[in-house]
Design a protein around this motif. Structure first.
Motif, PDB file in Angstrom:
ATOM      1  N   ASN A   1       0.837  -1.288   0.393  1.00  0.00           N
ATOM      2  CA  ASN A   1      -0.045   0.080   0.055  1.00  0.00           C
ATOM      3  C   ASN A   1       1.034   1.127   0.282  1.00  0.00           C
ATOM      4  OD1 ASN A   1      -2.619   1.159  -0.220  1.00  0.00           O
ATOM      5  ND2 ASN A   1      -2.991   1.368   1.802  1.00  0.00           N
ATOM      6  N   ASN A   2       2.018   0.897  -0.011  1.00  0.00           N
ATOM      7  CA  ASN A   2       2.942   2.648  -0.056  1.00  0.00           C
ATOM      8  C   ASN A   2       3.007   3.417  -0.697  1.00  0.00           C
ATOM      9  OD1 ASN A   2       4.624   1.187  -1.880  1.00  0.00           O
ATOM     10  ND2 ASN A   2       6.053   0.530  -0.027  1.00  0.00           N
ATOM     11  N   GLY A   3       3.105   4.332  -0.915  1.00  0.00           N
ATOM     12  CA  GLY A   3       3.429   5.161  -2.350  1.00  0.00           C
ATOM     13  C   GLY A   3       3.991   4.676  -3.900  1.00  0.00           C
ATOM     14  N   PRO A   4       5.674   3.951  -3.566  1.00  0.00           N
ATOM     15  CA  PRO A   4       6.574   3.695  -4.415  1.00  0.00           C
ATOM     16  C   PRO A   4       5.902   2.909  -5.127  1.00  0.00           C
ATOM     17  CG  PRO A   4       7.693   3.630  -2.868  1.00  0.00           C
ATOM     18  CD  PRO A   4       6.038   4.257  -2.384  1.00  0.00           C
ATOM     19  N   CYS A   5       5.277   1.691  -4.643  1.00  0.00           N
ATOM     20  CA  CYS A   5       4.534   0.443  -5.342  1.00  0.00           C
ATOM     21  C   CYS A   5       3.288   0.825  -5.790  1.00  0.00           C
ATOM     22  CB  CYS A   5       3.874  -0.456  -4.185  1.00  0.00           C
ATOM     23  SG  CYS A   5       3.048  -1.331  -4.867  1.00  0.00           S
ATOM     24  N   ARG A   6       2.404   1.976  -5.433  1.00  0.00           N
ATOM     25  CA  ARG A   6       1.081   3.492  -6.096  1.00  0.00           C
ATOM     26  C   ARG A   6       2.178   3.857  -7.556  1.00  0.00           C
ATOM     27  NH1 ARG A   6      -3.767   1.789  -4.632  1.00  0.00           N
ATOM     28  NH2 ARG A   6      -3.606   1.409  -2.667  1.00  0.00           N
ATOM     29  N   ASP A   7       2.970   4.369  -7.367  1.00  0.00           N
ATOM     30  CA  ASP A   7       3.871   5.457  -8.575  1.00  0.00           C
ATOM     31  C   ASP A   7       4.469   4.256  -9.719  1.00  0.00           C
ATOM     32  OD1 ASP A   7       3.827   7.345  -7.077  1.00  0.00           O
ATOM     33  OD2 ASP A   7       5.282   7.982  -6.279  1.00  0.00           O
ATOM     34  N   TYR A   8       4.778   2.883  -8.607  1.00  0.00           N
ATOM     35  CA  TYR A   8       5.120   2.513  -9.900  1.00  0.00           C
ATOM     36  C   TYR A   8       3.555   0.833 -10.947  1.00  0.00           C
ATOM     37  CZ  TYR A   8       6.045  -2.594 -11.808  1.00  0.00           C
ATOM     38  OH  TYR A   8       7.105  -3.685 -12.880  1.00  0.00           O
ATOM     39  N   LEU A   9       3.015   1.148 -10.207  1.00  0.00           N
ATOM     40  CA  LEU A   9       1.550   0.872 -11.110  1.00  0.00           C
ATOM     41  C   LEU A   9       1.173   1.934 -11.992  1.00  0.00           C
ATOM     42  CD1 LEU A   9      -0.403  -0.862  -7.805  1.00  0.00           C
ATOM     43  CD2 LEU A   9       0.807  -2.072 -10.139  1.00  0.00           C
ATOM     44  N   ARG A  10       1.617   2.715 -11.311  1.00  0.00           N
ATOM     45  CA  ARG A  10       1.041   3.833 -12.402  1.00  0.00           C
ATOM     46  C   ARG A  10       1.301   4.550 -13.535  1.00  0.00           C
ATOM     47  NH1 ARG A  10       0.632   8.192  -8.564  1.00  0.00           N
ATOM     48  NH2 ARG A  10      -0.820   7.428  -7.410  1.00  0.00           N
ATOM     49  N   ARG A  11       2.957   4.262 -13.195  1.00  0.00           N
ATOM     50  CA  ARG A  11       4.204   4.770 -14.702  1.00  0.00           C
ATOM     51  C   ARG A  11       3.194   3.558 -15.788  1.00  0.00           C
ATOM     52  NH1 ARG A  11       8.166   4.818 -10.373  1.00  0.00           N
ATOM     53  NH2 ARG A  11       8.707   2.629 -10.712  1.00  0.00           N
TER      54      ARG A  11
ATOM     55  N   GLY B   1       0.711   1.980 -16.014  1.00  0.00           N
ATOM     56  CA  GLY B   1      -0.406   2.190 -16.425  1.00  0.00           C
ATOM     57  C   GLY B   1      -1.450   1.119 -15.759  1.00  0.00           C
ATOM     58  N   ILE B   2      -1.944   0.892 -14.992  1.00  0.00           N
ATOM     59  CA  ILE B   2      -2.148  -0.363 -14.467  1.00  0.00           C
ATOM     60  C   ILE B   2      -3.333   0.441 -13.365  1.00  0.00           C
ATOM     61  CG2 ILE B   2      -2.118  -2.777 -12.520  1.00  0.00           C
ATOM     62  CD1 ILE B   2       0.666  -3.066 -13.843  1.00  0.00           C
ATOM     63  N   ARG B   3      -4.085   0.537 -13.655  1.00  0.00           N
ATOM     64  CA  ARG B   3      -5.310   0.551 -12.229  1.00  0.00           C
ATOM     65  C   ARG B   3      -5.313  -0.063 -10.775  1.00  0.00           C
ATOM     66  NH1 ARG B   3     -10.114   3.284 -15.277  1.00  0.00           N
ATOM     67  NH2 ARG B   3     -10.855   3.885 -12.855  1.00  0.00           N
ATOM     68  N   HIS B   4      -4.945   0.410 -10.051  1.00  0.00           N
ATOM     69  CA  HIS B   4      -5.900  -0.297  -8.989  1.00  0.00           C
ATOM     70  C   HIS B   4      -7.116  -0.382  -8.776  1.00  0.00           C
ATOM     71  CE1 HIS B   4      -5.851   3.912  -7.161  1.00  0.00           C
ATOM     72  NE2 HIS B   4      -6.703   3.420  -6.622  1.00  0.00           N
ATOM     73  N   THR B   5      -7.567  -1.619  -8.102  1.00  0.00           N
ATOM     74  CA  THR B   5      -8.428  -1.715  -8.176  1.00  0.00           C
ATOM     75  C   THR B   5      -9.356  -2.018  -6.011  1.00  0.00           C
ATOM     76  OG1 THR B   5      -8.332  -4.258  -8.149  1.00  0.00           O
ATOM     77  CG2 THR B   5      -9.648  -2.316  -9.535  1.00  0.00           C
ATOM     78  N   ILE B   6      -8.115  -2.032  -5.471  1.00  0.00           N
ATOM     79  CA  ILE B   6      -7.690  -2.559  -4.344  1.00  0.00           C
ATOM     80  C   ILE B   6      -8.373  -0.548  -2.702  1.00  0.00           C
ATOM     81  CG2 ILE B   6      -6.684  -2.981  -1.861  1.00  0.00           C
ATOM     82  CD1 ILE B   6      -5.351  -5.022  -4.139  1.00  0.00           C
TER      83      ILE B   6
ATOM     84  N   PRO C   1      -5.765  11.397  -2.378  1.00  0.00           N
ATOM     85  CA  PRO C   1      -5.840  10.336  -2.658  1.00  0.00           C
ATOM     86  C   PRO C   1      -6.563   9.228  -3.529  1.00  0.00           C
ATOM     87  CG  PRO C   1      -8.338  11.742  -2.461  1.00  0.00           C
ATOM     88  CD  PRO C   1      -6.976  12.236  -1.854  1.00  0.00           C
ATOM     89  N   PRO C   2      -5.520   7.999  -3.417  1.00  0.00           N
ATOM     90  CA  PRO C   2      -5.938   7.215  -4.762  1.00  0.00           C
ATOM     91  C   PRO C   2      -7.378   6.910  -5.244  1.00  0.00           C
ATOM     92  CG  PRO C   2      -5.107   5.469  -3.090  1.00  0.00           C
ATOM     93  CD  PRO C   2      -4.958   6.915  -2.690  1.00  0.00           C
ATOM     94  N   GLY C   3      -8.058   6.918  -5.973  1.00  0.00           N
ATOM     95  CA  GLY C   3      -8.880   7.035  -6.747  1.00  0.00           C
ATOM     96  C   GLY C   3      -9.473   5.608  -6.371  1.00  0.00           C
ATOM     97  N   PHE C   4     -11.105   5.573  -6.561  1.00  0.00           N
ATOM     98  CA  PHE C   4     -11.113   3.771  -5.914  1.00  0.00           C
ATOM     99  C   PHE C   4     -12.356   4.226  -6.495  1.00  0.00           C
ATOM    100  CE2 PHE C   4     -13.924   0.914  -3.331  1.00  0.00           C
ATOM    101  CZ  PHE C   4     -13.575  -0.129  -3.992  1.00  0.00           C
ATOM    102  N   ASP C   5     -12.932   2.702  -7.439  1.00  0.00           N
ATOM    103  CA  ASP C   5     -14.134   2.705  -8.033  1.00  0.00           C
ATOM    104  C   ASP C   5     -14.084   1.396  -7.977  1.00  0.00           C
ATOM    105  OD1 ASP C   5     -16.106   2.265 -10.016  1.00  0.00           O
ATOM    106  OD2 ASP C   5     -14.880   1.799 -11.571  1.00  0.00           O
ATOM    107  N   GLU C   6     -16.173   1.423  -7.888  1.00  0.00           N
ATOM    108  CA  GLU C   6     -16.291  -0.316  -6.554  1.00  0.00           C
ATOM    109  C   GLU C   6     -16.736  -1.493  -7.706  1.00  0.00           C
ATOM    110  OE1 GLU C   6     -19.796   0.651  -3.310  1.00  0.00           O
ATOM    111  OE2 GLU C   6     -19.411   2.973  -3.162  1.00  0.00           O
ATOM    112  N   ASP C   7     -17.639  -0.209  -8.656  1.00  0.00           N
ATOM    113  CA  ASP C   7     -17.678  -1.690  -9.974  1.00  0.00           C
ATOM    114  C   ASP C   7     -16.460  -1.956 -10.359  1.00  0.00           C
ATOM    115  OD1 ASP C   7     -20.098  -1.059  -9.885  1.00  0.00           O
ATOM    116  OD2 ASP C   7     -20.045   1.111 -11.208  1.00  0.00           O
ATOM    117  N   ARG C   8     -15.233  -1.870 -10.015  1.00  0.00           N
ATOM    118  CA  ARG C   8     -13.570  -2.097 -10.072  1.00  0.00           C
ATOM    119  C   ARG C   8     -13.741  -3.367  -9.125  1.00  0.00           C
ATOM    120  NH1 ARG C   8      -9.662  -0.365 -14.368  1.00  0.00           N
ATOM    121  NH2 ARG C   8      -7.852  -1.209 -12.792  1.00  0.00           N
TER     122      ARG C   8
END
Length: 94
Positions: free
Chosen positions: A8-18, A20-25, A45-52
């Motif tokens: 859940n840390n920033g570097p991991c989310r940055d890697y996913l963002r680079r 182009g992988i959208r998070h769903t958690i 805050p990171p976006g959260f899509d309930e449907d995804r």
């Protein structure tokens, strides 16, 4: 427990963002509180899509049901098309 926090840390989310992988958690409450404590340095805050998230849960449950089939879980088949037939048969049984 430490591995859960590492995801859940920033570097991991940055890697996913680079990539182009959208998070769903959704963001954990302790991470959310830590971000809010930082104030303006905490970022947005990171976006959260309930449907995804609901679709992800459905796919995970289907894969877990497939894993209960021993032939699918162990993958004894040498050829890809035979394995595909095994997965298809297991899916029909489910």
């Amino acid at each position: 427990m430490a591995t859960d926090r590492a995801y859940n840390n920033g570097p991991c989310r940055d890697y996913l963002r680079r990539r182009g992988i959208r998070h769903t958690i959704p963001e954990k409450t302790d991470s959310q509180a830590a971000r809010l404590r930082k104030g303006s340095r905490g970022g947005r805050p990171p976006g959260f899509d309930e449907d995804r998230y609901k679709n992800r849960n459905t796919v995970e449950r289907a894969i877990n049901k497939l894993r209960h089939a021993r032939a699918v879980a162990t993958r004894y088949d040498k050829r890809g098309y035979v394995y595909l037939g095994t997965v298809t048969a297991a899916t029909l049984v489910i």
